[in-house]
Design a protein around this motif. Structure first.
Motif, mmCIF file in Angstrom:
data_model
loop_
_atom_site.group_PDB
_atom_site.id
_atom_site.type_symbol
_atom_site.label_atom_id
_atom_site.label_comp_id
_atom_site.label_asym_id
_atom_site.label_seq_id
_atom_site.Cartn_x
_atom_site.Cartn_y
_atom_site.Cartn_z
ATOM 1 N N PHE A 18 11.852 -3.354 2.891
ATOM 2 C CA PHE A 18 10.714 -4.272 2.757
ATOM 3 C C PHE A 18 9.623 -3.952 3.781
ATOM 4 N N ARG A 19 10.018 -3.256 4.831
ATOM 5 C CA ARG A 19 9.054 -2.881 5.868
ATOM 6 C C ARG A 19 7.896 -2.065 5.277
ATOM 7 N N VAL A 22 5.446 -4.505 3.796
ATOM 8 C CA VAL A 22 4.743 -5.295 4.823
ATOM 9 C C VAL A 22 3.703 -4.418 5.525
ATOM 10 N N GLN A 26 -0.106 -5.553 5.005
ATOM 11 C CA GLN A 26 -0.348 -6.651 5.940
ATOM 12 C C GLN A 26 -1.818 -6.754 6.379
ATOM 13 N N ALA A 27 -2.488 -5.622 6.609
ATOM 14 C CA ALA A 27 -3.871 -5.684 7.092
ATOM 15 C C ALA A 27 -4.769 -6.301 6.021
ATOM 16 N N PHE A 51 4.993 -13.139 2.914
ATOM 17 C CA PHE A 51 5.880 -11.968 2.825
ATOM 18 C C PHE A 51 7.345 -12.414 2.689
#
Lengths: 170, 139
Positions: A18-19, A22, A26-27, A51
């Motif tokens: 999942f990283r 993200v 994310q930005a 998330f």
């Protein structure tokens, strides 16, 4: 790793996969959350919660679709929850600390400042339409309104942004 | 310059056309309306400016916080999940007892109480654990 592979891995219980999602989104998600909450702390909380919601709901996600438009609906819901809290302080915070950096020119910052001056709903439409390139159908689906409403709101948002930009130039 | 209902209609149609959502409108109003022609120029200029506008650097790294929340939730869910096989065995045993003369498993009367406490301990966290960090400072 592409999004679909990461999502399949997540569904098998691989949290590390999942990283990828993200870090990739994310930005962008933070800027969108700031557009809607206009508060840096609320935007960070809403993005983080969205998330987590996304990870929990991945079983229902159709991997043939794009991840971000699906995630955006979760993010939007979280932003509205944050915004509805009475203690939220309203800031104009798309650019909490605007800086010219790699890939960002002074003209770009001027445009972001102009978008910042729009109402959150109008700013959201301008960004999703012009920067994300969503179609009216995608906008209608994400915003939960009919296509005609998207058109009239977008029309009004563009008029307002055009006036701001024209005012800045003159 | 004043805008009329005709202007509004023509502009909506033009906007949809520029957005690639409809064919170019055949509107006589546009060819004669200077205000709409100016409006179109502004819209095209704005569209060009905004296209590919890079996002400002958000300078965030949410992964650790997101991961922490996901793993915490997974841990809380994993214990009840682990209890299902035990419950299944107990249920199967009790069902079989209806048909066969099977012995009742010897359970200490305090065992259910101990199991309940263990579950509560796991779900609520260790109440005796010493907090070694100050969350408000970490932020």
């Amino acid at each position: 790793m592409d999004d679909a592979a990461a999502i399949r891995a997540c569904r098998t219980g691989n949290v590390d996969a999942f990283r990828h999602l993200v870090e990739r989104y994310q930005a962008r998600a933070m800027v969108h959350a700031r557009l809607l909450t206009r508060n840096d702390a609320d935007a960070a909380d809403a993005t983080q919660e969205a998330f987590v919601d996304a990870f929990r709901s991945l079983a229902a996600f159709d991997v043939a679709r794009q991840f971000y438009p699906w995630f955006y609906v979760l993010l939007r819901n979280r932003c509205f929850k944050q915004r509805s809290r009475a203690a939220t302080k309203w800031e104009s915070a798309i650019l909490p600390d605007p800086r010219i950096g790699p890939g960002i020119s002074a003209e770009h910052l001027d445009l972001w400042r102009a978008i910042d001056r729009l109402e959150p709903d109008a700013a959201e439409l301008i960004v999703l339409k012009h920067i994300e390139g969503w179609t009216y159908a995608e906008l209608a689906s994400a915003l939960g309104v009919p296509r005609g409403t998207v058109m009239s709101r977008l029309f009004a948002a563009r008029q307002r942004l055009s006036r701001i930009l024209t005012g800045e130039r003159s | 310059m004043n805008t009329t209902d005709d202007c509004e209609r023509a502009r909506m149609a033009l906007m949809a056309s520029i957005d690639g959502e409809s064919d170019a409108p055949r509107d006589e109003h546009f060819s004669t309306c200077a205000s709409c022609q100016l409006w179109l120029k502004d819209l095209q200029s704005m569209t060009r400016q905004l296209q590919g506008l890079p996002y400002p650097d958000a300078r965030v790294d949410l992964w650790m916080a997101v991961e922490g929340q996901i793993r915490h939730a997974e841990e809380r869910r994993s214990l009840p999940r682990a209890l299902w096989p035990v419950l299944g065995i107990v249920f199967a045993w009790r069902t079989l007892q209806l048909f066969f003369d099977l012995p009742l498993p010897a359970l200490h009367p305090l065992l259910p109480l101990a199991a309940g406490l263990a579950i509560l301990w796991r779900l609520a966290g260790d109440p005796l654990a010493i907090q070694t960090s100050a969350p408000e400072l970490e932020n």
